[in-house]
Design a protein around this motif. Structure first.
Motif, PDB file in Angstrom:
ATOM      1  N   ALA A   1      -0.885   8.232   2.694  1.00  0.00           N
ATOM      2  CA  ALA A   1       0.374   7.560   2.988  1.00  0.00           C
ATOM      3  C   ALA A   1       0.897   7.969   4.365  1.00  0.00           C
ATOM      4  CB  ALA A   1       1.409   7.879   1.908  1.00  0.00           C
ATOM      5  N   ALA A   2       0.775   9.256   4.688  1.00  0.00           N
ATOM      6  CA  ALA A   2       1.219   9.729   6.000  1.00  0.00           C
ATOM      7  C   ALA A   2       0.358   9.139   7.113  1.00  0.00           C
ATOM      8  CB  ALA A   2       1.174  11.253   6.043  1.00  0.00           C
TER       9      ALA A   2
ATOM     10  N   THR B   1      -2.700  12.433 -10.855  1.00  0.00           N
ATOM     11  CA  THR B   1      -3.235  13.761 -11.147  1.00  0.00           C
ATOM     12  C   THR B   1      -3.257  14.587  -9.865  1.00  0.00           C
ATOM     13  OG1 THR B   1      -5.483  12.944 -10.771  1.00  0.00           O
ATOM     14  CG2 THR B   1      -4.660  12.908 -13.027  1.00  0.00           C
ATOM     15  N   GLY B   2      -3.461  15.898 -10.007  1.00  0.00           N
ATOM     16  CA  GLY B   2      -3.344  16.813  -8.882  1.00  0.00           C
ATOM     17  C   GLY B   2      -4.085  16.398  -7.631  1.00  0.00           C
ATOM     18  N   GLY B   3      -5.393  16.173  -7.746  1.00  0.00           N
ATOM     19  CA  GLY B   3      -6.184  15.846  -6.573  1.00  0.00           C
ATOM     20  C   GLY B   3      -5.795  14.529  -5.940  1.00  0.00           C
ATOM     21  N   TYR B   4      -5.638  13.498  -6.750  1.00  0.00           N
ATOM     22  CA  TYR B   4      -5.283  12.180  -6.209  1.00  0.00           C
ATOM     23  C   TYR B   4      -3.851  12.155  -5.698  1.00  0.00           C
ATOM     24  CZ  TYR B   4      -9.622   9.981  -7.668  1.00  0.00           C
ATOM     25  OH  TYR B   4     -10.941   9.647  -7.785  1.00  0.00           O
ATOM     26  N   ARG B   5      -2.979  12.956  -6.281  1.00  0.00           N
ATOM     27  CA  ARG B   5      -1.595  13.016  -5.802  1.00  0.00           C
ATOM     28  C   ARG B   5      -1.558  13.550  -4.371  1.00  0.00           C
ATOM     29  NH1 ARG B   5       0.333  15.499  -9.806  1.00  0.00           N
ATOM     30  NH2 ARG B   5       0.288  17.631  -9.025  1.00  0.00           N
ATOM     31  N   ILE B   6      -2.323  14.593  -4.117  1.00  0.00           N
ATOM     32  CA  ILE B   6      -2.374  15.164  -2.767  1.00  0.00           C
ATOM     33  C   ILE B   6      -3.042  14.192  -1.801  1.00  0.00           C
ATOM     34  CG2 ILE B   6      -3.349  17.034  -1.385  1.00  0.00           C
ATOM     35  CD1 ILE B   6      -3.155  18.764  -3.948  1.00  0.00           C
ATOM     36  N   LEU B   7      -4.152  13.597  -2.232  1.00  0.00           N
ATOM     37  CA  LEU B   7      -4.879  12.649  -1.392  1.00  0.00           C
ATOM     38  C   LEU B   7      -3.993  11.463  -1.034  1.00  0.00           C
ATOM     39  CD1 LEU B   7      -7.616  12.116  -0.100  1.00  0.00           C
ATOM     40  CD2 LEU B   7      -8.312  10.964  -2.194  1.00  0.00           C
TER      41      LEU B   7
ATOM     42  N   ALA C   1       5.767   9.906  10.280  1.00  0.00           N
ATOM     43  CA  ALA C   1       4.497  10.403   9.755  1.00  0.00           C
ATOM     44  C   ALA C   1       4.351  11.899  10.009  1.00  0.00           C
ATOM     45  CB  ALA C   1       3.336   9.649  10.385  1.00  0.00           C
ATOM     46  N   ALA C   2       4.738  12.340  11.203  1.00  0.00           N
ATOM     47  CA  ALA C   2       4.670  13.769  11.514  1.00  0.00           C
ATOM     48  C   ALA C   2       5.557  14.577  10.575  1.00  0.00           C
ATOM     49  CB  ALA C   2       5.080  14.006  12.964  1.00  0.00           C
ATOM     50  N   THR C   3       6.708  14.012  10.234  1.00  0.00           N
ATOM     51  CA  THR C   3       7.607  14.677   9.294  1.00  0.00           C
ATOM     52  C   THR C   3       6.968  14.797   7.913  1.00  0.00           C
ATOM     53  OG1 THR C   3       9.556  13.869  10.476  1.00  0.00           O
ATOM     54  CG2 THR C   3       9.882  14.585   8.203  1.00  0.00           C
ATOM     55  N   GLU C   4       6.257  13.754   7.490  1.00  0.00           N
ATOM     56  CA  GLU C   4       5.567  13.806   6.197  1.00  0.00           C
ATOM     57  C   GLU C   4       4.472  14.876   6.201  1.00  0.00           C
ATOM     58  OE1 GLU C   4       6.315  12.220   3.344  1.00  0.00           O
ATOM     59  OE2 GLU C   4       8.090  11.609   4.465  1.00  0.00           O
ATOM     60  N   TYR C   5       3.768  14.989   7.332  1.00  0.00           N
ATOM     61  CA  TYR C   5       2.755  16.045   7.434  1.00  0.00           C
ATOM     62  C   TYR C   5       3.412  17.428   7.419  1.00  0.00           C
ATOM     63  CZ  TYR C   5      -1.068  12.792   8.425  1.00  0.00           C
ATOM     64  OH  TYR C   5      -2.029  11.810   8.339  1.00  0.00           O
TER      65      TYR C   5
ATOM     66  N   ALA D   1       0.830  -1.202   0.000  1.00  0.00           N
ATOM     67  CA  ALA D   1       0.000   0.000   0.000  1.00  0.00           C
ATOM     68  C   ALA D   1       0.864   1.251   0.000  1.00  0.00           C
ATOM     69  CB  ALA D   1      -0.922   0.002   1.216  1.00  0.00           C
ATOM     70  N   GLU D   2       1.941   1.232   0.789  1.00  0.00           N
ATOM     71  CA  GLU D   2       2.830   2.391   0.846  1.00  0.00           C
ATOM     72  C   GLU D   2       3.467   2.655  -0.513  1.00  0.00           C
ATOM     73  OE1 GLU D   2       6.680   4.022   3.404  1.00  0.00           O
ATOM     74  OE2 GLU D   2       5.735   2.104   3.912  1.00  0.00           O
ATOM     75  N   ARG D   3       3.903   1.587  -1.189  1.00  0.00           N
ATOM     76  CA  ARG D   3       4.500   1.757  -2.518  1.00  0.00           C
ATOM     77  C   ARG D   3       3.469   2.303  -3.504  1.00  0.00           C
ATOM     78  NH1 ARG D   3       7.224  -3.112  -1.138  1.00  0.00           N
ATOM     79  NH2 ARG D   3       5.605  -4.358  -2.172  1.00  0.00           N
ATOM     80  N   ALA D   4       2.235   1.820  -3.400  1.00  0.00           N
ATOM     81  CA  ALA D   4       1.183   2.284  -4.308  1.00  0.00           C
ATOM     82  C   ALA D   4       0.865   3.762  -4.076  1.00  0.00           C
ATOM     83  CB  ALA D   4      -0.072   1.436  -4.123  1.00  0.00           C
ATOM     84  N   PHE D   5       0.790   4.156  -2.810  1.00  0.00           N
ATOM     85  CA  PHE D   5       0.514   5.561  -2.505  1.00  0.00           C
ATOM     86  C   PHE D   5       1.675   6.458  -2.944  1.00  0.00           C
ATOM     87  CE2 PHE D   5      -2.557   4.028   0.883  1.00  0.00           C
ATOM     88  CZ  PHE D   5      -3.676   4.542   0.246  1.00  0.00           C
ATOM     89  N   GLN D   6       2.893   5.992  -2.746  1.00  0.00           N
ATOM     90  CA  GLN D   6       4.057   6.781  -3.168  1.00  0.00           C
ATOM     91  C   GLN D   6       4.077   6.948  -4.679  1.00  0.00           C
ATOM     92  OE1 GLN D   6       7.405   4.685  -1.471  1.00  0.00           O
ATOM     93  NE2 GLN D   6       7.240   5.730   0.502  1.00  0.00           N
ATOM     94  N   SER D   7       3.744   5.882  -5.399  1.00  0.00           N
ATOM     95  CA  SER D   7       3.692   5.966  -6.860  1.00  0.00           C
ATOM     96  C   SER D   7       2.635   6.963  -7.308  1.00  0.00           C
ATOM     97  CB  SER D   7       3.402   4.584  -7.453  1.00  0.00           C
ATOM     98  OG  SER D   7       3.236   4.666  -8.854  1.00  0.00           O
ATOM     99  N   LEU D   8       1.481   6.915  -6.649  1.00  0.00           N
ATOM    100  CA  LEU D   8       0.390   7.816  -7.010  1.00  0.00           C
ATOM    101  C   LEU D   8       0.721   9.263  -6.642  1.00  0.00           C
ATOM    102  CD1 LEU D   8      -2.436   7.976  -8.194  1.00  0.00           C
ATOM    103  CD2 LEU D   8      -3.362   7.480  -5.928  1.00  0.00           C
ATOM    104  N   SER D   9       1.402   9.450  -5.518  1.00  0.00           N
ATOM    105  CA  SER D   9       1.756  10.806  -5.108  1.00  0.00           C
ATOM    106  C   SER D   9       2.791  11.424  -6.030  1.00  0.00           C
ATOM    107  CB  SER D   9       2.281  10.809  -3.667  1.00  0.00           C
ATOM    108  OG  SER D   9       3.500  10.083  -3.575  1.00  0.00           O
ATOM    109  N   ALA D  10       3.545  10.564  -6.744  1.00  0.00           N
ATOM    110  CA  ALA D  10       4.563  11.071  -7.676  1.00  0.00           C
ATOM    111  C   ALA D  10       4.010  11.270  -9.082  1.00  0.00           C
ATOM    112  CB  ALA D  10       5.749  10.110  -7.709  1.00  0.00           C
TER     113      ALA D  10
END
Length: 236
Positions: free
Chosen positions: A101-102, A90-96, A113-117, A78-87
């Motif tokens: 992920a955090a 599209t704009g909205g899903y990248r932010i989401l 996690a706090a650092t990511e936030y 899941a973390e790899r999938a979220f990182q791929s999507l964040s990179a």
């Protein structure tokens, strides 16, 4: 008279045709080029819209897949999938994806996690509301740390009268003060919640309980003394 009017109309029409012919002869290349560019521009715009829709659909599918992996306990995937999507999303899903992920990371490594936030809060490409949300999430993670001062400072910045997340920030500040036995400070935060016309009803109900705790002050528990044993009955 009618014949004269007809004659003048024909002369005017001939003149207009000559003018149009002259304009076409002089600017035909430019007119054709403009028409080609307009057609290409419209086609390009429609292609771009189509491509954006496809990317949004793909991002939606990727996000759903990553969310399902997280729900099934496949944290690493899941973390790899979220990182791929964040990179690449599209704009909205990248932010989401970055927020999700955090949130998932906080279950395993609160500090990371706090650092990511913090990174989200510092991202000027995000709107003020999203940056404040990231600050709130980071503060909520750090409020139980050995040194909660940075979290409390962040929450105070979010507790302003116009802050989007002022209700949660005030509640957390009040509870933190209540936990430390600072009843006057806790009461001030709870009063701000009670006096805010936009406070949610559910929070108002909780504040009633908090204020009762504040008004009760410190509760001292004393050790119960054992009852004195009754004297044995006298015998004759």
């Amino acid at each position: 008279m009618a014949e004269n009017n007809e004659f003048f109309r024909e002369v005017e029409e001939d003149y207009r045709r000559d003018q149009i012919a002259a304009i076409w002869k002089r600017y035909s290349a430019l007119i054709i080029a403009a028409a080609v560019l307009l057609t290409a521009g419209v086609g390009g715009w429609r292609y771009w819209q189509h491509a954006q829709r496809e990317r949004a659909e793909q991002a939606s599918e990727q996000f759903d897949k990553a969310t399902k992996l997280a729900a099934d306990g496949n944290s690493a995937e899941a973390e790899r999938a979220f990182q791929s999507l964040s990179a690449d999303g599209t704009g909205g899903y990248r932010i989401l994806a970055r927020f999700r992920a955090a949130a998932d990371l906080s279950k395993r490594d609160a500090a990371a996690a706090a650092t990511e936030y913090d990174k989200l809060a510092a991202d000027t490409a995000l709107g003020d509301g999203l940056r404040d949300l990231a600050r709130l999430r980071a503060a909520l993670i750090r409020i139980d740390a050995a040194d909660p001062a940075p979290a409390l400072t962040s929450l105070q910045g979010l507790a302003t009268p116009t802050g989007t997340f002022r209700h949660t920030a005030r509640e957390m500040l009040g509870l933190a003060a209540l936990k430390k036995g600072e009843y006057e400070a806790a009461g001030r935060w709870f009063d701000q919640i009670a006096g805010d016309a936009e406070t949610p009803q559910s929070l108002r109900q909780r504040v009633e309980v908090y204020e009762a705790l504040v008004s009760g002050g410190t509760v001292t528990v004393t050790e119960a003394k054992p009852e004195l044993a009754a004297p044995p009955p006298m015998t004759r």
